[in-house]
Scaffold this motif. Structure first.
Motif, PDB file in Angstrom:
ATOM      1  N   GLY A  74      -4.389  -0.345   7.713  1.00 10.78           N
ATOM      2  CA  GLY A  74      -2.985  -0.686   7.919  1.00 10.78           C
ATOM      3  C   GLY A  74      -2.752  -1.670   9.050  1.00 10.78           C
ATOM      4  O   GLY A  74      -1.721  -1.628   9.726  1.00 10.78           O
ATOM      5  N   GLN A  75      -3.701  -2.580   9.253  1.00  8.41           N
ATOM      6  CA  GLN A  75      -3.591  -3.572  10.319  1.00  8.41           C
ATOM      7  C   GLN A  75      -3.199  -4.929   9.739  1.00  8.41           C
ATOM      8  O   GLN A  75      -3.444  -5.207   8.558  1.00  8.41           O
ATOM      9  CB  GLN A  75      -4.929  -3.687  11.063  1.00  8.41           C
ATOM     10  N   PRO A  76      -2.603  -5.807  10.561  1.00 12.64           N
ATOM     11  CA  PRO A  76      -2.274  -7.148  10.063  1.00 12.64           C
ATOM     12  C   PRO A  76      -3.538  -7.916   9.699  1.00 12.64           C
ATOM     13  O   PRO A  76      -4.597  -7.719  10.311  1.00 12.64           O
ATOM     14  CB  PRO A  76      -1.564  -7.817  11.254  1.00 12.64           C
TER      15      PRO A  76
ATOM     16  N   ARG B 168       3.602  -6.067   0.529  1.00  8.79           N
ATOM     17  CA  ARG B 168       3.804  -4.613   0.458  1.00  8.79           C
ATOM     18  C   ARG B 168       5.191  -4.147   0.924  1.00  8.79           C
ATOM     19  O   ARG B 168       5.787  -3.270   0.298  1.00  8.79           O
ATOM     20  CB  ARG B 168       2.731  -3.876   1.266  1.00  8.79           C
ATOM     21  N   PRO B 169       5.742  -4.695   2.006  1.00  7.83           N
ATOM     22  CA  PRO B 169       7.055  -4.199   2.445  1.00  7.83           C
ATOM     23  C   PRO B 169       8.162  -4.366   1.397  1.00  7.83           C
ATOM     24  O   PRO B 169       9.144  -3.623   1.418  1.00  7.83           O
ATOM     25  CB  PRO B 169       7.339  -5.045   3.695  1.00  7.83           C
TER      26      PRO B 169
ATOM     27  N   ALA C  15       5.733   1.291  -5.909  1.00  7.31           N
ATOM     28  CA  ALA C  15       6.709   1.307  -6.999  1.00  7.31           C
ATOM     29  C   ALA C  15       6.488   2.450  -7.973  1.00  7.31           C
ATOM     30  O   ALA C  15       7.228   2.595  -8.949  1.00  7.31           O
ATOM     31  CB  ALA C  15       6.657  -0.023  -7.755  1.00  7.31           C
ATOM     32  N   SER C  16       5.485   3.296  -7.718  1.00  4.29           N
ATOM     33  CA  SER C  16       5.095   4.311  -8.701  1.00  4.29           C
ATOM     34  C   SER C  16       6.157   5.380  -8.924  1.00  4.29           C
ATOM     35  O   SER C  16       6.256   5.953 -10.011  1.00  4.29           O
ATOM     36  CB  SER C  16       3.775   4.965  -8.291  1.00  4.29           C
ATOM     37  N   GLU C  17       6.977   5.657  -7.899  1.00  6.72           N
ATOM     38  CA  GLU C  17       8.003   6.686  -8.052  1.00  6.72           C
ATOM     39  C   GLU C  17       9.159   6.207  -8.924  1.00  6.72           C
ATOM     40  O   GLU C  17       9.771   6.996  -9.650  1.00  6.72           O
ATOM     41  CB  GLU C  17       8.526   7.117  -6.679  1.00  6.72           C
ATOM     42  N   ALA C  18       9.465   4.911  -8.871  1.00  7.19           N
ATOM     43  CA  ALA C  18      10.612   4.378  -9.609  1.00  7.19           C
ATOM     44  C   ALA C  18      10.229   3.779 -10.958  1.00  7.19           C
ATOM     45  O   ALA C  18      11.072   3.640 -11.835  1.00  7.19           O
ATOM     46  CB  ALA C  18      11.316   3.318  -8.764  1.00  7.19           C
TER      47      ALA C  18
END
Length: 452
Positions: free
Chosen positions: A237-239, A299-300, A360-363
Protein backbone atom coordinates in the motif's frame (compact mmCIF):
# COMPACT_ATOMS: atom_id res chain seq x y z
CA UNK A 1 32.70 18.73 -9.09
CA UNK A 2 34.60 15.54 -9.93
CA UNK A 3 32.26 14.97 -12.88
CA UNK A 4 32.72 18.56 -14.10
CA UNK A 5 36.51 18.35 -13.86
CA UNK A 6 36.53 15.12 -15.82
CA UNK A 7 34.14 16.51 -18.43
CA UNK A 8 36.15 19.66 -19.11
CA UNK A 9 39.55 17.94 -19.07
CA UNK A 10 38.62 14.79 -20.97
CA UNK A 11 35.20 14.89 -22.61
CA UNK A 12 35.37 11.23 -23.61
CA UNK A 13 32.32 9.16 -24.37
CA UNK A 14 30.79 7.29 -21.43
CA UNK A 15 31.01 3.51 -21.21
CA UNK A 16 29.86 1.08 -18.56
CA UNK A 17 33.38 -0.06 -17.71
CA UNK A 18 33.88 3.17 -15.78
CA UNK A 19 31.63 4.98 -13.31
CA UNK A 20 28.84 7.08 -14.83
CA UNK A 21 26.79 9.96 -13.49
CA UNK A 22 23.43 10.89 -14.98
CA UNK A 23 22.20 14.49 -15.19
CA UNK A 24 18.66 14.96 -16.54
CA UNK A 25 17.38 17.85 -18.62
CA UNK A 26 16.00 19.54 -15.48
CA UNK A 27 19.56 19.97 -14.10
CA UNK A 28 20.75 23.54 -14.88
CA UNK A 29 24.29 22.32 -15.65
CA UNK A 30 22.93 20.20 -18.53
CA UNK A 31 22.04 23.43 -20.34
CA UNK A 32 25.65 24.57 -20.10
CA UNK A 33 27.02 21.20 -21.23
CA UNK A 34 24.81 21.23 -24.31
CA UNK A 35 25.65 24.82 -25.18
CA UNK A 36 29.37 24.04 -25.12
CA UNK A 37 28.75 21.76 -28.14
CA UNK A 38 30.83 19.07 -26.50
CA UNK A 39 28.13 16.90 -25.00
CA UNK A 40 25.77 16.53 -28.01
CA UNK A 41 22.75 16.34 -25.71
CA UNK A 42 24.57 13.81 -23.56
CA UNK A 43 22.92 12.95 -20.23
CA UNK A 44 25.29 10.15 -19.13
CA UNK A 45 28.72 11.44 -18.13
CA UNK A 46 31.85 9.38 -17.33
CA UNK A 47 33.62 9.85 -14.03
CA UNK A 48 37.30 9.07 -13.63
CA UNK A 49 37.68 5.88 -11.60
CA UNK A 50 39.98 6.32 -8.60
CA UNK A 51 42.27 3.45 -7.66
CA UNK A 52 40.54 2.23 -4.53
CA UNK A 53 42.69 0.30 -2.07
CA UNK A 54 41.46 -2.85 -0.37
CA UNK A 55 40.30 -2.28 2.28
CA UNK A 56 39.18 1.22 1.29
CA UNK A 57 41.13 4.03 2.95
CA UNK A 58 37.97 5.88 3.96
CA UNK A 59 37.16 3.14 6.48
CA UNK A 60 38.53 3.49 9.99
CA UNK A 61 40.11 0.56 11.79
CA UNK A 62 37.11 0.43 14.12
CA UNK A 63 34.78 -0.03 11.14
CA UNK A 64 36.98 -2.76 9.70
CA UNK A 65 36.96 -4.46 13.11
CA UNK A 66 33.17 -4.13 13.21
CA UNK A 67 32.87 -5.79 9.79
CA UNK A 68 35.08 -8.65 10.98
CA UNK A 69 32.89 -9.06 14.07
CA UNK A 70 29.82 -9.22 11.82
CA UNK A 71 31.57 -11.93 9.75
CA UNK A 72 31.28 -9.75 6.67
CA UNK A 73 34.58 -11.21 5.43
CA UNK A 74 33.60 -14.81 6.16
CA UNK A 75 32.35 -17.28 3.55
CA UNK A 76 30.54 -20.57 3.98
CA UNK A 77 32.50 -23.75 3.38
CA UNK A 78 33.44 -24.23 -0.27
CA UNK A 79 30.92 -27.02 -0.94
CA UNK A 80 28.10 -25.10 0.73
CA UNK A 81 29.00 -21.92 -1.13
CA UNK A 82 29.02 -23.79 -4.45
CA UNK A 83 25.53 -25.10 -3.73
CA UNK A 84 24.28 -21.63 -2.81
CA UNK A 85 25.71 -20.18 -6.01
CA UNK A 86 24.13 -22.99 -8.04
CA UNK A 87 20.76 -22.40 -6.36
CA UNK A 88 20.96 -18.68 -7.05
CA UNK A 89 21.56 -19.11 -10.77
CA UNK A 90 19.00 -21.90 -11.09
CA UNK A 91 16.17 -20.25 -9.14
CA UNK A 92 16.73 -16.50 -8.67
CA UNK A 93 18.62 -15.42 -11.79
CA UNK A 94 15.99 -16.67 -14.28
CA UNK A 95 13.40 -14.30 -12.76
CA UNK A 96 15.83 -11.52 -11.72
CA UNK A 97 18.57 -11.48 -14.39
CA UNK A 98 20.54 -8.63 -12.81
CA UNK A 99 24.02 -10.20 -12.83
CA UNK A 100 26.41 -10.88 -15.71
CA UNK A 101 26.87 -14.63 -15.27
CA UNK A 102 30.11 -14.94 -17.26
CA UNK A 103 31.71 -12.05 -15.39
CA UNK A 104 30.48 -13.39 -12.05
CA UNK A 105 32.00 -16.82 -12.82
CA UNK A 106 35.36 -15.23 -13.59
CA UNK A 107 35.27 -13.28 -10.32
CA UNK A 108 34.08 -16.32 -8.37
CA UNK A 109 36.85 -18.62 -9.58
CA UNK A 110 39.47 -15.94 -8.89
CA UNK A 111 37.98 -15.26 -5.43
CA UNK A 112 37.23 -11.62 -6.32
CA UNK A 113 33.45 -11.38 -6.02
CA UNK A 114 32.74 -8.18 -4.03
CA UNK A 115 31.86 -9.13 -0.45
CA UNK A 116 28.59 -7.20 -0.53
CA UNK A 117 27.39 -8.95 -3.69
CA UNK A 118 28.52 -12.36 -2.45
CA UNK A 119 26.52 -12.11 0.77
CA UNK A 120 23.49 -10.68 -1.07
CA UNK A 121 23.58 -13.61 -3.49
CA UNK A 122 23.90 -16.08 -0.59
CA UNK A 123 21.00 -14.36 1.19
CA UNK A 124 18.75 -14.67 -1.86
CA UNK A 125 19.87 -18.25 -2.50
CA UNK A 126 19.25 -19.29 1.11
CA UNK A 127 15.64 -18.18 0.62
CA UNK A 128 15.10 -21.01 -1.85
CA UNK A 129 17.75 -23.73 -1.39
CA UNK A 130 17.17 -26.98 0.47
CA UNK A 131 17.61 -26.79 4.23
CA UNK A 132 20.22 -29.58 4.37
CA UNK A 133 22.59 -27.38 2.33
CA UNK A 134 22.35 -24.55 4.86
CA UNK A 135 22.84 -26.85 7.87
CA UNK A 136 25.62 -28.94 6.33
CA UNK A 137 28.60 -27.24 7.97
CA UNK A 138 26.83 -26.80 11.32
CA UNK A 139 26.93 -23.00 11.28
CA UNK A 140 23.17 -22.57 10.80
CA UNK A 141 20.36 -24.51 12.43
CA UNK A 142 17.42 -23.05 10.50
CA UNK A 143 16.77 -21.27 7.23
CA UNK A 144 15.88 -18.13 9.16
CA UNK A 145 19.28 -18.24 10.91
CA UNK A 146 21.04 -18.47 7.55
CA UNK A 147 19.03 -15.73 5.89
CA UNK A 148 19.44 -13.38 8.86
CA UNK A 149 23.18 -14.01 9.01
CA UNK A 150 23.79 -13.36 5.31
CA UNK A 151 21.54 -10.31 5.43
CA UNK A 152 23.36 -8.84 8.45
CA UNK A 153 26.75 -9.39 6.81
CA UNK A 154 25.63 -7.61 3.66
CA UNK A 155 23.85 -4.86 5.59
CA UNK A 156 26.99 -4.13 7.64
CA UNK A 157 29.00 -3.70 4.44
CA UNK A 158 26.30 -1.48 2.98
CA UNK A 159 26.03 0.69 6.11
CA UNK A 160 29.78 1.24 6.41
CA UNK A 161 30.06 2.25 2.75
CA UNK A 162 32.62 -0.48 2.16
CA UNK A 163 31.56 -1.00 -1.46
CA UNK A 164 31.91 1.99 -3.81
CA UNK A 165 30.85 0.43 -7.11
CA UNK A 166 27.31 1.65 -7.74
CA UNK A 167 26.38 -1.29 -9.97
CA UNK A 168 27.33 -3.71 -7.19
CA UNK A 169 25.40 -1.60 -4.67
CA UNK A 170 22.38 -1.67 -6.97
CA UNK A 171 22.52 -5.43 -7.53
CA UNK A 172 22.85 -6.05 -3.80
CA UNK A 173 19.94 -3.72 -2.97
CA UNK A 174 17.65 -5.59 -5.38
CA UNK A 175 18.48 -8.90 -3.72
CA UNK A 176 18.24 -7.50 -0.19
CA UNK A 177 14.65 -6.48 -0.99
CA UNK A 178 13.81 -10.12 -0.17
CA UNK A 179 14.11 -8.93 3.45
CA UNK A 180 10.72 -8.13 4.98
CA UNK A 181 11.96 -6.34 8.10
CA UNK A 182 10.21 -5.75 11.41
CA UNK A 183 7.29 -3.39 11.92
CA UNK A 184 9.52 -0.66 13.37
CA UNK A 185 12.41 -1.14 10.93
CA UNK A 186 13.24 1.40 8.26
CA UNK A 187 14.96 -1.27 6.20
CA UNK A 188 12.37 -3.56 4.63
CA UNK A 189 11.31 -4.76 1.21
CA UNK A 190 10.11 -1.37 0.02
CA UNK A 191 13.03 0.68 1.34
CA UNK A 192 15.51 -1.67 -0.38
CA UNK A 193 13.54 -1.38 -3.62
CA UNK A 194 13.60 2.42 -3.23
CA UNK A 195 17.34 2.36 -2.63
CA UNK A 196 17.90 0.24 -5.73
CA UNK A 197 15.79 2.63 -7.82
CA UNK A 198 17.71 5.65 -6.49
CA UNK A 199 21.01 4.10 -7.55
CA UNK A 200 19.63 3.02 -10.94
CA UNK A 201 18.38 6.52 -11.63
CA UNK A 202 21.73 8.02 -10.63
CA UNK A 203 23.22 5.87 -13.40
CA UNK A 204 20.53 6.94 -15.87
CA UNK A 205 19.15 3.45 -16.39
CA UNK A 206 15.66 4.90 -16.93
CA UNK A 207 16.64 6.96 -19.97
CA UNK A 208 17.20 6.14 -23.61
CA UNK A 209 19.34 8.70 -25.43
CA UNK A 210 21.26 8.47 -28.74
CA UNK A 211 24.54 9.48 -27.08
CA UNK A 212 24.66 6.44 -24.78
CA UNK A 213 24.23 2.81 -25.72
CA UNK A 214 22.33 1.19 -22.87
CA UNK A 215 23.90 -2.17 -21.95
CA UNK A 216 21.37 -5.05 -22.07
CA UNK A 217 22.25 -5.90 -18.45
CA UNK A 218 21.24 -2.41 -17.36
CA UNK A 219 17.99 -2.67 -19.30
CA UNK A 220 17.19 -5.99 -17.63
CA UNK A 221 17.93 -4.50 -14.21
CA UNK A 222 15.68 -1.48 -14.85
CA UNK A 223 12.69 -3.52 -15.94
CA UNK A 224 13.12 -5.86 -12.99
CA UNK A 225 12.95 -2.75 -10.80
CA UNK A 226 9.77 -1.56 -12.52
CA UNK A 227 8.23 -4.96 -11.77
CA UNK A 228 9.38 -5.04 -8.14
CA UNK A 229 8.23 -1.45 -7.58
CA UNK A 230 4.76 -2.26 -8.93
CA UNK A 231 4.05 -5.44 -7.02
CA UNK A 232 5.64 -4.24 -3.75
CA UNK A 233 3.57 -1.06 -3.94
CA UNK A 234 0.39 -3.10 -4.35
CA UNK A 235 1.32 -5.50 -1.54
CA UNK A 236 2.30 -2.85 1.02
CA UNK A 237 0.00 0.00 0.00
CA UNK A 238 2.88 2.39 -0.71
CA UNK A 239 3.12 5.01 -3.47
CA UNK A 240 4.81 3.92 -6.67
CA UNK A 241 8.43 5.02 -6.51
CA UNK A 242 9.15 5.12 -10.27
CA UNK A 243 7.59 7.95 -12.25
CA UNK A 244 7.17 6.33 -15.68
CA UNK A 245 6.40 9.73 -17.24
CA UNK A 246 10.05 10.61 -16.72
CA UNK A 247 11.30 7.30 -18.14
CA UNK A 248 11.73 6.65 -21.85
CA UNK A 249 13.71 3.40 -21.85
CA UNK A 250 12.39 1.00 -24.46
CA UNK A 251 10.38 -2.03 -23.37
CA UNK A 252 12.53 -5.04 -22.59
CA UNK A 253 12.71 -7.63 -25.38
CA UNK A 254 14.21 -11.02 -26.19
CA UNK A 255 17.20 -9.24 -27.72
CA UNK A 256 18.20 -7.94 -24.27
CA UNK A 257 18.89 -11.50 -23.12
CA UNK A 258 21.27 -12.42 -25.92
CA UNK A 259 24.26 -11.18 -23.93
CA UNK A 260 23.31 -13.42 -20.98
CA UNK A 261 25.45 -16.18 -22.45
CA UNK A 262 26.12 -19.47 -20.69
CA UNK A 263 29.58 -19.45 -19.08
CA UNK A 264 32.02 -22.09 -20.31
CA UNK A 265 34.92 -23.80 -18.64
CA UNK A 266 35.50 -25.75 -15.43
CA UNK A 267 32.70 -25.24 -12.91
CA UNK A 268 30.44 -23.50 -15.44
CA UNK A 269 27.53 -25.76 -14.46
CA UNK A 270 27.16 -23.76 -11.22
CA UNK A 271 25.99 -20.72 -13.14
CA UNK A 272 22.84 -22.03 -14.76
CA UNK A 273 21.63 -22.38 -18.32
CA UNK A 274 19.93 -19.74 -20.42
CA UNK A 275 16.46 -20.71 -21.60
CA UNK A 276 14.10 -18.75 -23.79
CA UNK A 277 11.35 -19.28 -21.19
CA UNK A 278 13.35 -17.19 -18.71
CA UNK A 279 13.42 -14.23 -21.09
CA UNK A 280 9.71 -14.57 -21.85
CA UNK A 281 8.92 -14.67 -18.13
CA UNK A 282 10.75 -11.42 -17.33
CA UNK A 283 9.17 -9.70 -20.35
CA UNK A 284 5.65 -10.83 -19.45
CA UNK A 285 6.15 -9.81 -15.81
CA UNK A 286 7.14 -6.32 -16.97
CA UNK A 287 4.01 -6.07 -19.15
CA UNK A 288 1.82 -7.23 -16.26
CA UNK A 289 3.52 -4.75 -13.92
CA UNK A 290 2.70 -1.85 -16.26
CA UNK A 291 -0.98 -2.80 -16.17
CA UNK A 292 -0.83 -3.08 -12.39
CA UNK A 293 0.63 0.44 -12.16
CA UNK A 294 -2.41 1.90 -13.90
CA UNK A 295 -4.67 0.06 -11.45
CA UNK A 296 -2.71 1.32 -8.43
CA UNK A 297 -2.97 4.91 -9.66
CA UNK A 298 -6.71 4.57 -10.34
CA UNK A 299 -7.67 2.64 -7.17
CA UNK A 300 -9.13 5.64 -5.29
CA UNK A 301 -11.69 6.18 -8.08
CA UNK A 302 -12.27 2.65 -9.42
CA UNK A 303 -15.57 2.32 -7.58
CA UNK A 304 -17.05 5.14 -9.68
CA UNK A 305 -15.24 4.43 -12.95
CA UNK A 306 -16.71 1.30 -14.58
CA UNK A 307 -15.26 2.28 -17.95
CA UNK A 308 -11.71 2.05 -16.56
CA UNK A 309 -12.48 -1.32 -14.96
CA UNK A 310 -13.85 -2.67 -18.24
CA UNK A 311 -10.94 -1.42 -20.40
CA UNK A 312 -8.28 -2.62 -17.93
CA UNK A 313 -9.95 -6.00 -17.61
CA UNK A 314 -9.75 -6.25 -21.39
CA UNK A 315 -6.02 -5.44 -21.24
CA UNK A 316 -5.48 -8.22 -18.72
CA UNK A 317 -7.43 -10.70 -20.84
CA UNK A 318 -5.39 -9.75 -23.91
CA UNK A 319 -2.17 -10.13 -21.95
CA UNK A 320 -3.27 -13.59 -20.82
CA UNK A 321 -4.36 -14.71 -24.28
CA UNK A 322 -1.05 -13.57 -25.80
CA UNK A 323 1.19 -15.44 -23.35
CA UNK A 324 3.83 -17.61 -25.04
CA UNK A 325 2.65 -21.24 -25.00
CA UNK A 326 5.61 -22.30 -22.84
CA UNK A 327 4.29 -20.08 -20.03
CA UNK A 328 0.64 -21.11 -20.20
CA UNK A 329 -0.67 -23.50 -17.57
CA UNK A 330 -2.49 -25.59 -20.13
CA UNK A 331 0.75 -26.17 -22.09
CA UNK A 332 3.22 -26.47 -19.21
CA UNK A 333 3.70 -30.00 -17.87
CA UNK A 334 4.93 -30.70 -14.32
CA UNK A 335 8.15 -32.31 -15.55
CA UNK A 336 9.40 -29.20 -17.36
CA UNK A 337 12.39 -27.30 -15.97
CA UNK A 338 10.37 -24.09 -15.83
CA UNK A 339 7.32 -25.59 -14.17
CA UNK A 340 7.09 -22.86 -11.52
CA UNK A 341 7.09 -19.93 -13.98
CA UNK A 342 3.69 -20.62 -15.54
CA UNK A 343 1.95 -20.93 -12.14
CA UNK A 344 3.67 -17.72 -11.00
CA UNK A 345 2.28 -15.79 -13.96
CA UNK A 346 -1.15 -17.35 -13.44
CA UNK A 347 -1.09 -16.30 -9.79
CA UNK A 348 -0.18 -12.72 -10.64
CA UNK A 349 -2.72 -12.53 -13.45
CA UNK A 350 -5.45 -13.46 -10.96
CA UNK A 351 -3.84 -11.13 -8.40
CA UNK A 352 -4.28 -8.24 -10.85
CA UNK A 353 -7.87 -9.24 -11.58
CA UNK A 354 -8.70 -9.11 -7.87
CA UNK A 355 -6.81 -5.85 -7.38
CA UNK A 356 -8.78 -4.30 -10.24
CA UNK A 357 -12.26 -5.56 -9.32
CA UNK A 358 -11.99 -5.60 -5.51
CA UNK A 359 -13.20 -2.00 -4.91
CA UNK A 360 -16.20 -2.49 -7.21
CA UNK A 361 -17.09 -6.05 -6.16
CA UNK A 362 -19.79 -5.02 -3.68
CA UNK A 363 -21.70 -2.89 -6.20
CA UNK A 364 -21.04 -4.85 -9.40
CA UNK A 365 -22.15 -8.49 -9.76
CA UNK A 366 -19.74 -8.91 -12.69
CA UNK A 367 -16.77 -7.67 -10.61
CA UNK A 368 -17.86 -9.92 -7.74
CA UNK A 369 -17.97 -12.94 -10.07
CA UNK A 370 -14.53 -12.18 -11.54
CA UNK A 371 -12.95 -11.81 -8.11
CA UNK A 372 -14.55 -15.06 -6.87
CA UNK A 373 -13.21 -16.96 -9.87
CA UNK A 374 -9.75 -15.42 -9.39
CA UNK A 375 -9.72 -16.35 -5.69
CA UNK A 376 -10.65 -19.94 -6.52
CA UNK A 377 -7.92 -20.10 -9.17
CA UNK A 378 -5.30 -18.82 -6.69
CA UNK A 379 -6.43 -21.33 -4.06
CA UNK A 380 -6.25 -24.20 -6.56
CA UNK A 381 -2.80 -23.11 -7.73
CA UNK A 382 -1.57 -22.95 -4.14
CA UNK A 383 -2.81 -26.44 -3.45
CA UNK A 384 -0.99 -27.75 -6.53
CA UNK A 385 2.26 -25.98 -5.60
CA UNK A 386 2.18 -27.52 -2.12
CA UNK A 387 1.37 -30.98 -3.50
CA UNK A 388 4.19 -30.77 -6.05
CA UNK A 389 6.66 -29.35 -3.46
CA UNK A 390 7.50 -26.38 -5.67
CA UNK A 391 6.18 -23.57 -3.48
CA UNK A 392 9.67 -22.63 -2.27
CA UNK A 393 10.77 -21.83 -5.83
CA UNK A 394 8.11 -19.19 -6.49
CA UNK A 395 9.38 -15.69 -7.34
CA UNK A 396 8.95 -13.29 -4.41
CA UNK A 397 6.22 -11.21 -6.03
CA UNK A 398 3.98 -14.22 -6.74
CA UNK A 399 3.31 -14.95 -3.05
CA UNK A 400 1.28 -11.73 -2.78
CA UNK A 401 -1.56 -13.39 -4.70
CA UNK A 402 -2.38 -15.54 -1.65
CA UNK A 403 -2.62 -12.46 0.58
CA UNK A 404 -5.08 -10.81 -1.77
CA UNK A 405 -7.10 -14.03 -2.01
CA UNK A 406 -7.34 -14.27 1.79
CA UNK A 407 -8.56 -10.67 2.03
CA UNK A 408 -11.33 -11.36 -0.48
CA UNK A 409 -12.28 -14.62 1.23
CA UNK A 410 -12.65 -12.85 4.60
CA UNK A 411 -14.89 -10.23 2.98
CA UNK A 412 -17.00 -12.90 1.24
CA UNK A 413 -17.44 -14.83 4.50
CA UNK A 414 -18.89 -11.71 6.12
CA UNK A 415 -21.45 -11.47 3.31
CA UNK A 416 -22.19 -15.18 2.91
CA UNK A 417 -25.87 -16.08 2.61
CA UNK A 418 -25.73 -19.66 3.93
CA UNK A 419 -23.78 -22.00 6.18
CA UNK A 420 -22.83 -24.08 3.14
CA UNK A 421 -21.32 -21.02 1.47
CA UNK A 422 -19.38 -20.14 4.64
CA UNK A 423 -17.97 -23.67 4.80
CA UNK A 424 -16.95 -23.51 1.14
CA UNK A 425 -15.18 -20.18 1.64
CA UNK A 426 -13.48 -21.31 4.86
CA UNK A 427 -12.14 -24.36 3.03
CA UNK A 428 -10.38 -22.01 0.58
CA UNK A 429 -9.14 -19.89 3.50
CA UNK A 430 -7.58 -23.02 5.00
CA UNK A 431 -5.81 -23.80 1.73
CA UNK A 432 -4.41 -20.26 1.49
CA UNK A 433 -3.43 -20.38 5.16
CA UNK A 434 -1.57 -23.64 4.54
CA UNK A 435 0.24 -22.10 1.57
CA UNK A 436 1.22 -18.94 3.46
CA UNK A 437 2.32 -21.04 6.45
CA UNK A 438 4.63 -23.09 4.23
CA UNK A 439 5.89 -19.90 2.59
CA UNK A 440 7.10 -18.43 5.90
CA UNK A 441 10.70 -19.55 5.40
CA UNK A 442 10.82 -18.15 1.87
CA UNK A 443 8.73 -14.98 2.07
CA UNK A 444 9.10 -12.69 5.08
CA UNK A 445 5.65 -11.10 4.73
CA UNK A 446 3.99 -14.43 5.50
CA UNK A 447 4.41 -13.86 9.26
CA UNK A 448 2.14 -10.82 9.49
CA UNK A 449 -0.36 -12.33 7.06
CA UNK A 450 -0.62 -15.42 9.28
CA UNK A 451 -1.27 -13.14 12.25
CA UNK A 452 -4.20 -11.74 10.31
Amino acid sequence: AVVFDFFFSDGSEPNTNSPISYFGESFPMTFLFQNLNKSQNRLHHPVERPNLPNPPKHLTQSKIAFLHSEKSFTKPQAQVLDQLIATYFQVVHPVLPIIDRAQFMTLYHSDKVPWLLLHAVCFAASTHCSLDILCRDGVFCTRRDARTSFYNRAKALFDTDYERNRLVLLQAAVLLSFWGGEASDYWNTFSWVNTAINIAESLGMHRSVPTFEMPPLWKRIWWCLVTRDSFCSALLGQPLRINTKQCDLEMISKRDFETDIDPVGPGADLFGTRMVEHAYFVIEMAKLALILRTIIQARPNIRTDPEFVFSTNKQLEEWHSNLPPCLRLDFCTPDTSVQVLAPALALLYNHNLIYLHQPASEASPLSASITQNAVTAISDLGSSLVTESTLQFLPQDAYAAFFLAVIMLFAEIQNAQSIAEVRFLKAHVKICEMVVHQAREHWDHADWILSL
